[in-house]
Design a protein around this motif. Structure first.
Motif, short mmCIF file in Angstrom:
data_model
loop_
_atom_site.label_atom_id
_atom_site.label_comp_id
_atom_site.label_asym_id
_atom_site.label_seq_id
_atom_site.Cartn_x
_atom_site.Cartn_y
_atom_site.Cartn_z
N SER A 12 -0.37 -9.44 -12.88
CA SER A 12 -0.93 -10.28 -11.82
C SER A 12 -0.38 -9.99 -10.43
O SER A 12 -1.13 -10.12 -9.46
CB SER A 12 -0.78 -11.76 -12.17
N PRO A 13 0.89 -9.63 -10.24
CA PRO A 13 1.35 -9.36 -8.87
C PRO A 13 0.59 -8.24 -8.17
O PRO A 13 0.49 -8.21 -6.95
CB PRO A 13 2.82 -8.99 -9.04
N TYR A 14 0.01 -7.32 -8.93
CA TYR A 14 -0.73 -6.22 -8.33
C TYR A 14 -2.11 -6.65 -7.83
O TYR A 14 -2.73 -5.95 -7.05
CB TYR A 14 -0.89 -5.07 -9.32
N ALA A 15 -2.60 -7.79 -8.31
CA ALA A 15 -3.92 -8.27 -7.92
C ALA A 15 -3.87 -9.19 -6.70
O ALA A 15 -4.86 -9.36 -6.01
CB ALA A 15 -4.58 -9.01 -9.09
N GLY A 16 -2.73 -9.78 -6.42
CA GLY A 16 -2.62 -10.74 -5.33
C GLY A 16 -2.50 -10.08 -3.97
O GLY A 16 -2.61 -8.85 -3.82
N GLY A 19 -0.80 -6.76 -3.22
CA GLY A 19 -0.75 -6.09 -4.51
C GLY A 19 -0.85 -4.57 -4.41
O GLY A 19 -0.15 -3.86 -5.12
N ALA A 20 -1.71 -4.10 -3.53
CA ALA A 20 -1.87 -2.64 -3.38
C ALA A 20 -0.58 -2.01 -2.87
O ALA A 20 -0.16 -0.96 -3.36
CB ALA A 20 -3.03 -2.33 -2.44
N ALA A 21 0.07 -2.66 -1.92
CA ALA A 21 1.34 -2.13 -1.39
C ALA A 21 2.43 -2.18 -2.46
O ALA A 21 3.25 -1.27 -2.58
CB ALA A 21 1.76 -2.91 -0.15
N LEU A 22 2.44 -3.26 -3.25
CA LEU A 22 3.42 -3.39 -4.32
C LEU A 22 3.21 -2.30 -5.37
O LEU A 22 4.16 -1.67 -5.83
CB LEU A 22 3.32 -4.77 -4.97
N LEU A 23 1.95 -2.02 -5.72
CA LEU A 23 1.66 -0.97 -6.68
C LEU A 23 2.11 0.38 -6.15
O LEU A 23 2.72 1.18 -6.86
CB LEU A 23 0.16 -0.95 -7.00
N GLU A 24 1.83 0.64 -4.88
CA GLU A 24 2.25 1.91 -4.27
C GLU A 24 3.77 2.06 -4.30
O GLU A 24 4.29 3.13 -4.64
CB GLU A 24 1.74 1.98 -2.83
N ALA A 25 4.49 1.00 -3.97
CA ALA A 25 5.96 1.04 -4.00
C ALA A 25 6.48 1.22 -5.42
O ALA A 25 7.44 1.96 -5.65
CB ALA A 25 6.53 -0.23 -3.38
#
Length: 117
Positions: A12-16, A19-25
């Motif tokens: 779920s954190p990747y959808a909020g 989320g895109a920046a978190l996924l990239e990191a």
């Protein structure tokens, strides 16, 4: 000795928001870990898995198989990927596992049971 480092995380954190920046990191962290494993001479393999919503599970009940959409367990954490590393001890495997970037979730470390023959 080989160990499987299973990445169980809440998707779920990747959808909020953010989320895109978190996924990239997070992906950058995985790339760094792979570079560090290579630099340390640790044999490894690993793969990222598609989202849990794309999973299909086969369940057996007294020999009868049924298909179910989704992952095998009812949980907020899903198996997101894995590494298999070849290191000298559980302690060393745990040290590598602590370096896996997971925004929310956990890492299961389990020895691989080699196939005989």
């Amino acid at each position: 000795m080989q160990f499987m480092l299973m990445i169980n995380e809440d998707e779920s954190p990747y959808a909020g928001e953010g989320g895109a920046a978190l996924l990239e990191a997070t992906l950058a962290g995985h790339m760094k870990l792979a570079e560090d494993l290579v630099a340390a001479g640790v044999p490894f393999s690993g793969e990222r898995l598609k989202p849990a919503a794309m999973a299909t599970t086969i369940r057996w009940d007294n020999g009868a198989a049924t298909l179910h959409d989704g992952p095998f367990a009812e949980t907020h954490e899903e198996l997101g990927g894995f590494y298999i590393i070849d290191v000298a001890s559980l302690d060393e495997a745990l040290e590598w596992a602590k370096r896996i970037p997971v925004p929310k979730g956990g890492i299961e470390v389990r020895p691989v049971w080699p196939m005989e023959g």
